[in-house]
Design a protein around this motif. Structure first.
Motif, PDB file in Angstrom:
ATOM      1  N   SER A   1      11.123  62.039 -60.073  1.00  0.00           N
ATOM      2  CA  SER A   1      11.022  60.921 -59.135  1.00  0.00           C
ATOM      3  C   SER A   1      11.517  59.608 -59.748  1.00  0.00           C
ATOM      4  CB  SER A   1       9.583  60.789 -58.644  1.00  0.00           C
ATOM      5  OG  SER A   1       8.709  60.867 -59.729  1.00  0.00           O
ATOM      6  N   HIS A   2      11.574  59.569 -61.093  1.00  0.00           N
ATOM      7  CA  HIS A   2      12.109  58.357 -61.742  1.00  0.00           C
ATOM      8  C   HIS A   2      13.578  58.147 -61.428  1.00  0.00           C
ATOM      9  CE1 HIS A   2       8.640  57.378 -64.009  1.00  0.00           C
ATOM     10  NE2 HIS A   2       8.575  58.574 -64.558  1.00  0.00           N
TER      11      HIS A   2
ATOM     12  N   LEU B   1       7.579  58.763 -50.991  1.00  0.00           N
ATOM     13  CA  LEU B   1       7.426  59.308 -52.322  1.00  0.00           C
ATOM     14  C   LEU B   1       6.833  58.287 -53.279  1.00  0.00           C
ATOM     15  CD1 LEU B   1       8.288  62.089 -53.126  1.00  0.00           C
ATOM     16  CD2 LEU B   1      10.284  61.062 -54.207  1.00  0.00           C
ATOM     17  N   ASN B   2       5.959  58.798 -54.151  1.00  0.00           N
ATOM     18  CA  ASN B   2       5.380  57.936 -55.168  1.00  0.00           C
ATOM     19  C   ASN B   2       6.271  57.986 -56.407  1.00  0.00           C
ATOM     20  OD1 ASN B   2       3.854  56.561 -56.917  1.00  0.00           O
ATOM     21  ND2 ASN B   2       1.956  57.675 -56.512  1.00  0.00           N
ATOM     22  N   PRO B   3       6.915  56.901 -56.772  1.00  0.00           N
ATOM     23  CA  PRO B   3       7.856  56.949 -57.893  1.00  0.00           C
ATOM     24  C   PRO B   3       7.177  57.177 -59.235  1.00  0.00           C
ATOM     25  CG  PRO B   3       7.676  54.706 -57.056  1.00  0.00           C
ATOM     26  CD  PRO B   3       6.861  55.561 -56.146  1.00  0.00           C
ATOM     27  N   SER B   4       5.904  56.829 -59.329  1.00  0.00           N
ATOM     28  CA  SER B   4       5.232  56.994 -60.620  1.00  0.00           C
ATOM     29  C   SER B   4       4.737  58.431 -60.783  1.00  0.00           C
ATOM     30  CB  SER B   4       4.057  56.024 -60.707  1.00  0.00           C
ATOM     31  OG  SER B   4       3.107  56.530 -61.584  1.00  0.00           O
ATOM     32  N   THR B   5       4.879  58.988 -61.973  1.00  0.00           N
ATOM     33  CA  THR B   5       4.475  60.361 -62.202  1.00  0.00           C
ATOM     34  C   THR B   5       2.975  60.485 -62.396  1.00  0.00           C
ATOM     35  OG1 THR B   5       6.374  60.247 -63.666  1.00  0.00           O
ATOM     36  CG2 THR B   5       5.295  62.384 -63.419  1.00  0.00           C
TER      37      THR B   5
ATOM     38  N   GLU C   1      -1.388  59.803 -59.782  1.00  0.00           N
ATOM     39  CA  GLU C   1      -1.941  60.706 -58.785  1.00  0.00           C
ATOM     40  C   GLU C   1      -3.224  60.188 -58.150  1.00  0.00           C
ATOM     41  OE1 GLU C   1      -1.935  64.787 -60.281  1.00  0.00           O
ATOM     42  OE2 GLU C   1       0.110  64.361 -60.901  1.00  0.00           O
TER      43      GLU C   1
ATOM     44  N   PHE D   1       5.686  63.652 -56.345  1.00  0.00           N
ATOM     45  CA  PHE D   1       6.888  64.435 -56.104  1.00  0.00           C
ATOM     46  C   PHE D   1       6.594  65.934 -55.970  1.00  0.00           C
ATOM     47  CE2 PHE D   1      10.871  66.439 -57.454  1.00  0.00           C
ATOM     48  CZ  PHE D   1      11.715  65.865 -56.526  1.00  0.00           C
ATOM     49  N   MET D   2       5.662  66.441 -56.799  1.00  0.00           N
ATOM     50  CA  MET D   2       5.389  67.880 -56.811  1.00  0.00           C
ATOM     51  C   MET D   2       4.925  68.399 -55.463  1.00  0.00           C
ATOM     52  SD  MET D   2       6.312  69.085 -59.541  1.00  0.00           S
ATOM     53  CE  MET D   2       5.626  70.729 -59.673  1.00  0.00           C
TER      54      MET D   2
ATOM     55  N   LYS E   1       8.321  66.900 -62.103  1.00  0.00           N
ATOM     56  CA  LYS E   1       7.460  65.750 -61.847  1.00  0.00           C
ATOM     57  C   LYS E   1       8.167  64.450 -62.209  1.00  0.00           C
ATOM     58  CE  LYS E   1       2.801  67.588 -62.248  1.00  0.00           C
ATOM     59  NZ  LYS E   1       1.787  67.940 -63.251  1.00  0.00           N
TER      60      LYS E   1
END
Lengths: 432, 432
Positions: free
Chosen positions: B361-362, A364-368, A371, A382-383, B358
């Motif tokens: 994930s934090h 998972l990429n923790p940063s929103t 992309e 996450f989406m 979204k």
């Protein structure tokens, strides 16, 4: 329009005569011609409709031969009951009321044994009750003296609607005709290719289980392997399960009236089939939700799909083979020796899926807002996880519901074995 | 047992005599006493059962007064048709076959107008067809000469089952009785508190929409606010939607036969109600899946729940008020002015939910095995996110399906307005 008419008038009507030559038919003019054309159109249209109707009827019969058998049985019963008209002693015996026997056949004849028996019992009871009522009123009238008798009889006719002097004769004749009709119905329905509600319910349940298993496995496979080879009809099989509640209920209701037939004893636990049906429907609701995940617009990331694919496929295939085994168990009416093993297998696949889900957070990429980094790091926003996670958790829910289904099937098998033992005990003393 | 018997024997049976004093009843001894006790028990048991039955009947009537009305209507129709028995000219006019009129009433009378009309038409058509067939056979028989006539008549009797010499008289009488019966049924069913299938279907649809909206809102609220004040019956309302397919179909089928009544014209688009029903069911399947999330064993972390609670509640409340508005729109049969606004509101709530998802994930703990760090860092392991995420994505799916429902309701309103216009146009020229 005009040019069409001219064209039409430019055409010659020819008729081929037997010797091979052809004659020109002079078109009749004016009104007569219009009438002829209209009539011809009407007749050909009617012929078309009749042909369509016959084709439909043929297709219906070919798809479900039992409908044809039912028709033949109704015809047979009516023919036999009509014989009462021909045999003078019988006809006179029921005082010319033979028509009531025919009416009875028309009213009580149903496609399945259970439904017919139920209606027969209903009719006989209702007739007897009405007869007792009428005799009771008659007795009251005769006891109430000359002064009140006309009033009592008048009032009772107004309520009951009969105008007969020889009441006992009438009651006797009516009951005989109805007994002739019902017993004939029962004989025909039970001896000529009988269709048992219980047997129908049993095979519907087995069929539905197979469908459920096929569509569960098919849906998950379609999602993860993107194979287009899946049969769409198989995928939609769970919809049959969703829509068979009403028919299951009516069949279980009629099956209670049936005597023991095939492997089913008189007090076979038919109600348990309804519970199994409810469990199957609760699985089917989840498959519907699963389907919506699959068709959802939010497409999942391929890497996540790959990550979960093995365990998801394992869960779906083990649960669907558990359902198949349950179907087999219901079919043979004994506890399956492998079902516990299959449930265990399903649970271990679930465990694996749980572990895979847990390890998902690594991908998972923790940063929103990152992309655009995806391709660089291999991490997923996450989406794009959500659809697969939803699918997995619905799959987990389905396996919980399958365990409930296992429970209800085992209960059915146990109850039916118990009933079998009771029946065997009851029957033994009669044997030498 | 023994002490009970002694006690019983220690009790005196007293009877109060008219003048106020009381006499001691000497208990009868031995067999007679036993018989008396047994009989008394039997009678009191029977009385109890009769009382229970009456109470049940009363409750049924109180819960659904239309059943009582139906009974009264059947009684009324039978009473009126029985009058044919009393009026000598009528009775003789149908050749003593007045019973067939009564039979017709018994056979065709159904609770709703549509079902009765359908059965009436069926009966009249079938009788006419049978009549034509009989007359046709008769004609063939009479044309086929003295030699073949007995064979033709014999064969036809065997097939058709009649044994009557005055065929035309019979046909005439039979048709008159059936016309008397059916027209009486139609009059009674349409004039005395009529129950229209169409109206029933309409209100069932509206009621089901309200239930759907209540249970959607209630389920989500229950999950996020943990309020125990939610009415369980309201939460389970969606199950009515799941199980009303069969009744919707039969009502829509009968409604087609009904003349215009209330706000419904003759060709009201009843089939569209079935589409609305299917859309509602597809929403209800998702609510079932939602419920399984709520009752799932895997409990979600409170912090995640809190994070998504506002937007999820917004989505559920806006979608449930959209469904409520649709129900209103169907009820009034006009396009709701606010539905577009409500759908927009639902979509903006969805957008918010997307954003919240979204940013989820934090809160996520990237390490799989760090479950003991949770309290220190405030981060949540991935597994505890899954239930809420599943719930949210099912909620998103529900709102997609609600948009489909909006579409089918709008289609219904449009079609019904179109039909109204056509009817208005057709009726106008007749008016001065």
């Amino acid at each position: 329009m005009a040019s069409g008419k001219e064209l039409c008038e430019g055409v010659e009507w020819r008729i081929r005569v037997v010797d091979g030559s052809s004659e020109v038919l002079v078109p009749p003019t004016g009104l007569a011609r219009k009438v002829w054309l209209r009539t011809k159109g009407l007749i050909s249209g009617l012929g078309m409709k009749v042909r369509m109707f016959l084709k439909q009827a043929w297709d219906m019969g070919a798809n479900d031969p039992r409908k044809v058998i039912h028709c033949i049985k109704v015809g047979l019963a009516l023919t036999i009951v009509s014989l009462v008209y021909f045999m003078r002693p019988l006809y006179d015996g029921v005082g010319g009321n033979a028509m009531w026997a025919i009416m009875t056949v028309v009213v009580v004849f149903e496609p399945t044994v259970g439904a017919t028996l139920y209606k027969c019992l209903n009719r006989v009871c209702a007739t007897c009750l009405a007869g007792f009522l009428a005799v009771g009123v008659h007795w009251i009238a005769s006891q109430s003296g000359d002064r009140f008798e006309p009033f009592v009889v008048g009032a009772s006719i107004f309520i009951l609607g009969y105008r007969v002097d020889k009441l006992f004769d009438l009651a006797h004749q009516r009951i005989s005709t109805i007994i002739i009709g019902t017993s004939l119905c029962i004989l025909v329905i039970m001896l000529v290719c009988p269709i048992w509600s219980g047997q129908e319910l049993h095979s519907l349940t087995v069929r539905n289980m197979d469908k459920l298993s096929d569509s569960l496995d098919g849906c998950v496979r379609l999602y993860f392997t993107n194979s287009n080879g899946e049969d769409d009809q198989k995928l939609q099989g769970y919809k049959c399960v969703l829509s068979s509640k009403a028919s299951e209920e009516s069949m279980a209701n009629f099956a209670r009236w049936e005597p023991s037939h095939g492997r089913f004893n008189f007090r076979h636990p038919w109600k348990q089939y309804l519970k199994i049906g409810a469990s199957m429907r609760s699985c089917a609701y989840c498959i519907e939700a699963l389907n919506s995940c699959i068709n959802s617009e939010n497409q999942a990331a391929e890497s996540i799909k790959k990550h979960l694919s093995t365990s998801c496929l394992k869960v779906s295939s083990s649960s669907s083979s558990a359902i198949k085994e349950l179907a087999e168990s219901v079919k043979k009416m004994n506890k399956s020796p492998t079902i516990d093993l299959l449930v265990e297998e399903m649970n271990s696949a679930l465990e694996e899926l749980h572990n895979d889900l847990k390890s998902l957070s690594h991908l998972l990429n923790p940063s929103t807002t990152a992309e655009n980094q995806i391709s660089a790091t291999g991490l997923v926003p996450f989406m794009e996880i959500i659809p697969v996670v939803t699918l997995a958790s619905i799959l987990i829910e389905i396996s919980v519901r399958i365990e409930a289904l296992v429970g209800s099937v085992e209960e059915l098998v146990k109850e039916s074995e118990m009933k079998d033992k009771i029946v065997a005990k009851e029957e033994k003393p009669e044997e030498p």
